[in-house]
Design an enzyme around this catalytic site. Structure first.
Site, PDB file in Angstrom:
ATOM      1  CE1 TYR A  61      -3.227  -3.257   0.795  1.00  0.00           C
ATOM      2  CE2 TYR A  61      -4.031  -1.361  -0.401  1.00  0.00           C
ATOM      3  CZ  TYR A  61      -4.173  -2.773  -0.012  1.00  0.00           C
ATOM      4  OH  TYR A  61      -4.998  -3.653  -0.567  1.00  0.00           O
ATOM      5  NE  ARG A  64      -3.210  -0.197  -5.082  1.00  0.00           N
ATOM      6  CZ  ARG A  64      -4.435  -0.480  -4.560  1.00  0.00           C
ATOM      7  NH1 ARG A  64      -4.553  -1.502  -3.661  1.00  0.00           N
ATOM      8  NH2 ARG A  64      -5.575   0.151  -5.232  1.00  0.00           N
ATOM      9  CD  GLN A  96     -16.857  -1.774  -7.015  1.00  0.00           C
ATOM     10  OE1 GLN A  96     -16.487  -2.886  -6.723  1.00  0.00           O
ATOM     11  NE2 GLN A  96     -17.048  -1.124  -8.190  1.00  0.00           N
ATOM     12  CG  HIS A 114     -14.247  -1.739  -1.682  1.00  0.00           C
ATOM     13  ND1 HIS A 114     -13.940  -1.927  -3.039  1.00  0.00           N
ATOM     14  CD2 HIS A 114     -15.290  -2.139  -1.011  1.00  0.00           C
ATOM     15  CE1 HIS A 114     -15.090  -2.862  -3.170  1.00  0.00           C
ATOM     16  NE2 HIS A 114     -15.962  -2.988  -2.151  1.00  0.00           N
ATOM     17  CB  CYS A 125      -5.876   4.573  19.544  1.00  0.00           C
ATOM     18  SG  CYS A 125      -5.270   5.091  18.162  1.00  0.00           S
ATOM     19  CB  CYS A 144      -2.552   5.367  20.785  1.00  0.00           C
ATOM     20  SG  CYS A 144      -1.847   4.353  19.882  1.00  0.00           S
ATOM     21  N   GLY A 181     -16.955   1.387 -15.289  1.00  0.00           N
ATOM     22  CA  GLY A 181     -15.530   0.874 -14.856  1.00  0.00           C
ATOM     23  C   GLY A 181     -15.542  -0.268 -14.047  1.00  0.00           C
ATOM     24  CB  THR A 182     -17.075  -1.799 -11.624  1.00  0.00           C
ATOM     25  OG1 THR A 182     -16.982  -3.016 -10.531  1.00  0.00           O
ATOM     26  CG2 THR A 182     -18.388  -1.755 -11.916  1.00  0.00           C
TER      27      THR A 182
END
Ligand code: BV8
Length: 242
Positions: A61, A64, A96, A114, A125, A144, A181-182
């Protein structure tokens, strides 16, 4: 283009998927031979992988999120935002996608069912906050102060998508449901068209190719989002100005 739409469309629900961001340079999930940045989506975005391989998930991630900095909204995002800002009726945008290209195109309302690359969550926390550009297992939570439980604020397979109550209220009251687009593979999003139909909406699909649920739409436009989306929404705006 929208002759089938009698005047009097007042409430519109729009659902977008990875295909709307493809021409901004962001890979979709299932076009690149089912591999997504080299991974099977189910191997990386599934609850439990965070515990078994947190570093891999955070790296995935982080990359991305940084890729997003080099991408710009495309004419589909701009056409949707222009429509939202100029249509006289009510428009509700559900995506999404976890990118922020709708917002950067000027969309003032976007429901990221999503989750979002731009936010992160601490499982100690439970605070949700703007994502640090790049964070690892050892990064301390800004809220936290504890380390080890920061995660992308992304809905993984097996987790409940965000905003479903609001989404179903909007879909139930829509006169028009537009899906862009899905692939119609991932639920509950892929089931929204059936819900919209059952509640009397006209259902329109705009996609590069047939999706898994094309048969449920009243009309389906095949083509690139950057061509079909601006054409569709400008014609709808014109129709509703008359
Ligand atoms: C849920 C976050 C319960 C990651 C995503 C076993 C165990 C657990 C659950 C399940 C299971 N089996 C089935 C399920 C349900 C599961 C599911 O549907 N699995 C699929 C694989 C069968 N769903 C879930 O787990 C969901 N949660 O069910 O919880 C529940 C539900 C309701 C109420 C109570 C409890 C959670 C799903 C969310 C998973 N997370 N993303 C991330 O993004 O990093 S899903 C992921 O797929 C993305 O969000 C993506 O947006 C989404 C859908 O994909 P698409 O957007 O459609 O992208 P795709 O590549 O597939 O298609 C792109 C399309 O665009 C193509 O058709 C292509 O032709 C077109 N296109 C490409 N370029 C263009 C274009 N069109 C126009 N122009 C172009 N230029």
């Amino acid at each position: 283009m929208t002759d089938f739409l009698e005047k009097g469309i007042d409430r519109i629900a729009i659902l977008t998927g990875a295909g709307v961001s493809a021409e901004s340079g962001l890979n979709t999930f299932r076009d690149s031979g089912g591999l997504w940045e080299g991974y099977d989506p189910l191997d990386i975005a599934t609850v439990g992988v965070l515990d078994s391989n947190r570093d891999m998930v955070l790296d995935f991630y982080n990359s991305r999120r940084s890729q997003l900095n080099d991408c710009l909204p495309n004419p589909s995002h701009l056409a949707i935002s222009n429509f939202q800002n100029n249509f006289s009726g009510h428009v509700f945008l559900i995506t999404q996608n976890v990118d922020d290209l709708h917002e950067r195109a000027g969309s003032s309302q976007v429901l990221h069912m999503h989750g979002s690359l731009r936010s992160m969550r601490c499982d100690y926390c439970s605070e949700e906050m703007d994502a640090i550009q790049k964070f690892e297992k050892s990064t301390a939570c800004p809220s936290c102060g504890k380390a080890g439980k920061l995660r992308p604020d992304i809905v993984f397979f097996g987790e409940v998508p965000k905003g479903l109550d609001e989404i179903y209220i909007e879909i139930r009251s829509a006169d028009l449901f537009v899906s862009i687009g899905t692939s119609g593979v991932v639920y509950p999003a892929a089931g929204f068209v059936a819900h919209a139909r059952d509640n009397g909406a006209i259902c329109v699909e705009i996609n590069k190719e047939k999706s898994e649920v094309t048969n449920l739409f009243d009309i389906s436009y095949s083509g690139l989002a950057t061509e079909e989306v601006p054409r569709f929404f400008s014609s709808l705006l014109l129709k509703n100005k008359i």
